[in-house]
Design a protein around this motif. Structure first.
Motif, PDB file in Angstrom:
ATOM      1  N   THR A 125       0.836  -1.196   0.000  1.00 35.16           N
ATOM      2  CA  THR A 125       0.000   0.000   0.000  1.00 35.16           C
ATOM      3  C   THR A 125       0.874   1.250   0.000  1.00 35.16           C
ATOM      4  O   THR A 125       1.822   1.368   0.780  1.00 35.16           O
ATOM      5  N   GLY A 126       0.554   2.160  -0.910  1.00 34.23           N
ATOM      6  CA  GLY A 126       1.290   3.416  -0.987  1.00 34.23           C
ATOM      7  C   GLY A 126       2.434   3.411  -1.973  1.00 34.23           C
ATOM      8  O   GLY A 126       3.062   4.457  -2.189  1.00 34.23           O
ATOM      9  N   ASN A 127       2.736   2.260  -2.596  1.00 33.19           N
ATOM     10  CA  ASN A 127       3.801   2.193  -3.600  1.00 33.19           C
ATOM     11  C   ASN A 127       3.213   2.368  -4.999  1.00 33.19           C
ATOM     12  O   ASN A 127       2.161   1.813  -5.317  1.00 33.19           O
ATOM     13  N   LEU A 128       3.925   3.128  -5.830  1.00 35.43           N
ATOM     14  CA  LEU A 128       3.484   3.392  -7.203  1.00 35.43           C
ATOM     15  C   LEU A 128       4.126   2.376  -8.141  1.00 35.43           C
ATOM     16  O   LEU A 128       5.333   2.144  -8.090  1.00 35.43           O
ATOM     17  N   TYR A 129       3.311   1.784  -9.032  1.00 34.43           N
ATOM     18  CA  TYR A 129       3.791   0.777  -9.971  1.00 34.43           C
ATOM     19  C   TYR A 129       3.444   1.205 -11.402  1.00 34.43           C
ATOM     20  O   TYR A 129       2.340   1.698 -11.662  1.00 34.43           O
ATOM     21  N   ASN A 130       4.394   0.992 -12.305  1.00 40.35           N
ATOM     22  CA  ASN A 130       4.189   1.313 -13.716  1.00 40.35           C
ATOM     23  C   ASN A 130       3.668   0.092 -14.457  1.00 40.35           C
ATOM     24  O   ASN A 130       4.219  -1.007 -14.330  1.00 40.35           O
ATOM     25  N   ALA A 131       2.620   0.294 -15.239  1.00 38.99           N
ATOM     26  CA  ALA A 131       2.022  -0.807 -15.991  1.00 38.99           C
ATOM     27  C   ALA A 131       2.767  -1.016 -17.301  1.00 38.99           C
ATOM     28  O   ALA A 131       3.328  -0.078 -17.878  1.00 38.99           O
ATOM     29  N   MET A 132       2.771  -2.255 -17.776  1.00 34.91           N
ATOM     30  CA  MET A 132       3.365  -2.587 -19.070  1.00 34.91           C
ATOM     31  C   MET A 132       2.277  -2.503 -20.139  1.00 34.91           C
ATOM     32  O   MET A 132       1.234  -3.152 -20.029  1.00 34.91           O
ATOM     33  N   LEU A 133       2.543  -1.703 -21.190  1.00 35.31           N
ATOM     34  CA  LEU A 133       1.577  -1.486 -22.260  1.00 35.31           C
ATOM     35  C   LEU A 133       2.067  -2.129 -23.549  1.00 35.31           C
ATOM     36  O   LEU A 133       3.264  -2.385 -23.709  1.00 35.31           O
ATOM     37  N   PRO A 134       1.160  -2.384 -24.507  1.00 40.00           N
ATOM     38  CA  PRO A 134       1.572  -2.941 -25.805  1.00 40.00           C
ATOM     39  C   PRO A 134       2.546  -2.011 -26.523  1.00 40.00           C
ATOM     40  O   PRO A 134       2.564  -0.795 -26.299  1.00 40.00           O
ATOM     41  N   ALA A 135       3.334  -2.588 -27.407  1.00 40.48           N
ATOM     42  CA  ALA A 135       4.361  -1.816 -28.115  1.00 40.48           C
ATOM     43  C   ALA A 135       3.757  -0.725 -28.990  1.00 40.48           C
ATOM     44  O   ALA A 135       4.378   0.319 -29.202  1.00 40.48           O
ATOM     45  N   ASN A 136       2.543  -0.952 -29.497  1.00 37.13           N
ATOM     46  CA  ASN A 136       1.942   0.051 -30.380  1.00 37.13           C
ATOM     47  C   ASN A 136       1.447   1.273 -29.615  1.00 37.13           C
ATOM     48  O   ASN A 136       1.045   2.261 -30.224  1.00 37.13           O
ATOM     49  N   LEU A 137       1.475   1.222 -28.284  1.00 37.70           N
ATOM     50  CA  LEU A 137       1.134   2.387 -27.463  1.00 37.70           C
ATOM     51  C   LEU A 137       2.388   2.977 -26.820  1.00 37.70           C
ATOM     52  O   LEU A 137       2.319   3.615 -25.771  1.00 37.70           O
ATOM     53  N   SER A 138       3.516   2.760 -27.464  1.00 35.44           N
ATOM     54  CA  SER A 138       4.772   3.310 -26.961  1.00 35.44           C
ATOM     55  C   SER A 138       4.693   4.828 -26.916  1.00 35.44           C
ATOM     56  O   SER A 138       4.233   5.476 -27.856  1.00 35.44           O
ATOM     57  N   ARG A 152     -10.399   0.476   0.720  1.00 38.85           N
ATOM     58  CA  ARG A 152      -9.200   0.696  -0.087  1.00 38.85           C
ATOM     59  C   ARG A 152      -9.601   1.223  -1.462  1.00 38.85           C
ATOM     60  O   ARG A 152     -10.646   0.843  -1.999  1.00 38.85           O
ATOM     61  N   LEU A 153      -8.743   2.045  -2.013  1.00 39.08           N
ATOM     62  CA  LEU A 153      -8.991   2.581  -3.352  1.00 39.08           C
ATOM     63  C   LEU A 153      -7.700   2.555  -4.155  1.00 39.08           C
ATOM     64  O   LEU A 153      -6.602   2.497  -3.591  1.00 39.08           O
ATOM     65  N   ALA A 154      -7.851   2.580  -5.470  1.00 39.10           N
ATOM     66  CA  ALA A 154      -6.700   2.590  -6.378  1.00 39.10           C
ATOM     67  C   ALA A 154      -6.771   3.838  -7.245  1.00 39.10           C
ATOM     68  O   ALA A 154      -7.839   4.193  -7.767  1.00 39.10           O
ATOM     69  N   LEU A 155      -5.644   4.502  -7.391  1.00 42.76           N
ATOM     70  CA  LEU A 155      -5.524   5.663  -8.270  1.00 42.76           C
ATOM     71  C   LEU A 155      -4.736   5.238  -9.504  1.00 42.76           C
ATOM     72  O   LEU A 155      -3.592   4.783  -9.389  1.00 42.76           O
ATOM     73  N   VAL A 156      -5.360   5.351 -10.663  1.00 41.40           N
ATOM     74  CA  VAL A 156      -4.710   4.994 -11.931  1.00 41.40           C
ATOM     75  C   VAL A 156      -4.372   6.284 -12.664  1.00 41.40           C
ATOM     76  O   VAL A 156      -5.257   7.083 -12.985  1.00 41.40           O
ATOM     77  N   MET A 162       3.083   6.271 -24.331  1.00 37.74           N
ATOM     78  CA  MET A 162       2.042   6.455 -23.325  1.00 37.74           C
ATOM     79  C   MET A 162       2.461   5.714 -22.062  1.00 37.74           C
ATOM     80  O   MET A 162       3.099   4.659 -22.132  1.00 37.74           O
ATOM     81  N   SER A 163       2.127   6.256 -20.903  1.00 34.60           N
ATOM     82  CA  SER A 163       2.486   5.596 -19.649  1.00 34.60           C
ATOM     83  C   SER A 163       1.279   5.543 -18.720  1.00 34.60           C
ATOM     84  O   SER A 163       0.444   6.446 -18.712  1.00 34.60           O
ATOM     85  N   VAL A 164       1.205   4.461 -17.949  1.00 31.48           N
ATOM     86  CA  VAL A 164       0.124   4.242 -16.989  1.00 31.48           C
ATOM     87  C   VAL A 164       0.744   3.760 -15.684  1.00 31.48           C
ATOM     88  O   VAL A 164       1.605   2.871 -15.688  1.00 31.48           O
ATOM     89  N   SER A 165       0.310   4.351 -14.579  1.00 35.25           N
ATOM     90  CA  SER A 165       0.800   3.969 -13.256  1.00 35.25           C
ATOM     91  C   SER A 165      -0.389   3.756 -12.331  1.00 35.25           C
ATOM     92  O   SER A 165      -1.485   4.281 -12.572  1.00 35.25           O
ATOM     93  N   ILE A 166      -0.155   3.001 -11.262  1.00 34.91           N
ATOM     94  CA  ILE A 166      -1.228   2.712 -10.317  1.00 34.91           C
ATOM     95  C   ILE A 166      -0.669   2.658  -8.901  1.00 34.91           C
ATOM     96  O   ILE A 166       0.468   2.219  -8.681  1.00 34.91           O
ATOM     97  N   VAL A 167      -1.458   3.134  -7.953  1.00 36.45           N
ATOM     98  CA  VAL A 167      -1.106   3.066  -6.541  1.00 36.45           C
ATOM     99  C   VAL A 167      -2.368   2.716  -5.760  1.00 36.45           C
ATOM    100  O   VAL A 167      -3.465   3.173  -6.087  1.00 36.45           O
ATOM    101  N   ARG A 168      -2.209   1.871  -4.742  1.00 38.72           N
ATOM    102  CA  ARG A 168      -3.340   1.496  -3.897  1.00 38.72           C
ATOM    103  C   ARG A 168      -3.173   2.145  -2.530  1.00 38.72           C
ATOM    104  O   ARG A 168      -2.091   2.110  -1.936  1.00 38.72           O
ATOM    105  N   LEU A 169      -4.255   2.755  -2.050  1.00 41.38           N
ATOM    106  CA  LEU A 169      -4.223   3.475  -0.780  1.00 41.38           C
ATOM    107  C   LEU A 169      -5.394   3.053   0.098  1.00 41.38           C
ATOM    108  O   LEU A 169      -6.438   2.617  -0.403  1.00 41.38           O
TER     109      LEU A 169
END
Length: 288
Positions: free
Chosen positions: A48-61, A99-103, A63-70
Motif C-alpha cells: 500500500t502506498g507504492n506506485l507501480y508502472n504498468a506494461m503497455l503494448p508496443a503500439n502504445l509506446s 481501499r482505493l486505487a488511483l490509476v 504512453m504511460s500508466v501507473s497505479i497506486v493502492r491506498l
C-alpha cells in the motif's frame, strides 16, 4: 488472458483509426488501460502506498500508466501526491470504501490524437487520473469512485510545460471530464491547473493567426478587379475595331459596285450618272 488479447486488438484498432475516436471509444481505451494497471498490481503483490508502472503494448509506446493502492484513512489524513497530482488531505472516496486505487495516465505523444480543443493548441501532454474501488483486487468488475475534497482543489503540475509567465493570461487549462465534456479554466499560476475531481488535463494556448493574410486577400481582390476591368476594356476596344473594319469593307464594296461617269463643272471634276428614263407607252401598245 482473453481480456488482454481484446485490449491488444482494441489498441491496434485505435492506433489505425485514431482520428475517428468518439467518447465511447475513449472510454473503452481507458478500460483497457485500467485492466493493464490492475494486472500490474496483482503481478507485483503490491504494498500500500507504492506506485507501480504498468506494461503497455508496443503500439502504445510513448504512453504511460501507473497505479497506486491506498487506504481511505490515509487519503483522509495525508492526501495523495503522485505523478504530478496532489490530492489534498480530508478527501474521501464516494461511495466510501476501505481501499482505493488511483490509476494515472500520461498520453505523451498520443495526446493530440485522442484529445483536441477547437481553436487551441496543446503545449503539454494530456495527463489524468481515475479512482477505483480496490477492496477486492480479484474481482472481475471494478467499480469507479468519485472524490469529495471538501472544497479544496486538486493540484495538477505540468513539469514539462513550455508555458512562460507572459503567456499565463492567454493560456487555459483544458479539463476533459469522464462524461466527455470539455471545460476551459483560467490559469493563475504557470504550469499549474486546479480541479475538484478526477479527469484528464492539459494546458492549451490559442492558435496563432497568420499575420498579413488579410493583406494577401486584399491584393488578390484588387488584382482580380483590375484584371476584369482590363479584360472588359480589351473586349470593348476589339468590338469597336471590328465594327470599324466592317464599315470600311462595306463602303469599299459599295464604291466598287457603283461605277459613275465624270463630267467637268467649271473647274471641278464631278461624278455623273447616266440618266435612263422609262419610255412612255400608249394604251394601244404603240410608241408615241
Amino acid at each position: 488472458m482473453t481480456w488482454n488479447f481484446m485490449c491488444l486488438i482494441l489498441s491496434l484498432f485505435l492506433s489505425q483509426f485514431v482520428h475517428s475516436l468518439n467518447n465511447n471509444t475513449t472510454d473503452s481505451l481507458d478500460t483497457c488501460l485500467q485492466d493493464f494497471a490492475f494486472r500490474t498490481l496483482i503481478r507485483h503483490r503490491p504494498h500500500t502506498g507504492n506506485l507501480y508502472n504498468a506494461m503497455l503494448p508496443a503500439n502504445l509506446s510513448g504512453m504511460s500508466v501507473s497505479i497506486v493502492r491506498l487506504r481511505s484513512r490515509r487519503l483522509w489524513n495525508r492526501g495523495a501526491n503522485f505523478c504530478n497530482f496532489h490530492i489534498p488531505s480530508r478527501t474521501i472516496p464516494v461511495p466510501h470504501v476501505k481501499r482505493l486505487a488511483l490509476v494515472y495516465h500520461d498520453f505523451g505523444n498520443w495526446s493530440s490524437h485522442y484529445y483536441t480543443v477547437p481553436g487551441y493548441s496543446m503545449i503539454t501532454p494530456v495527463i489524468g487520473f481515475k479512482v477505483f474501488d480496490a477492496s477486492n483486487m480479484m474481482s472481475r468488475s471494478v467499480k469507479k469512485l468519485s472524490l469529495n475534497t471538501m472544497g479544496k482543489p486538486i493540484v495538477i503540475r505540468f513539469s514539462n510545460s513550455t508555458l512562460s509567465d507572459g503567456m499565463v493570461s492567454k493560456a487555459r487549462c483544458a479539463i476533459f471530464s469522464s462524461n466527455g465534456t470539455l471545460h476551459l479554466g483560467e490559469i493563475t499560476l504557470a504550469n499549474v491547473c486546479f480541479s475538484q475531481d478526477q479527469g484528464h488535463f492539459s494546458i492549451v494556448v490559442p492558435l496563432k493567426r497568420k499575420r498579413g493574410q488579410w493583406k494577401l486577400w486584399a491584393i488578390g481582390i484588387v488584382l482580380g478587379i483590375g484584371g476584369f476591368i482590363l479584360i472588359g476594356y480589351v473586349v470593348i476596344a476589339s468590338v469597336k475595331v471590328l465594327k470599324a473594319k466592317k464599315i470600311q469593307v462595306m463602303e469599299k464594296q459599295a464604291d466598287e459596285d457603283l461605277v459613275l461617269d465624270t463630267i467637268w463643272v467649271g473647274r471641278s471634276k464631278m461624278p455623273s450618272a447616266t440618266v435612263t428614263r422609262t419610255q412612255p407607252t400608249l394604251e394601244d401598245g404603240g410608241l408615241p
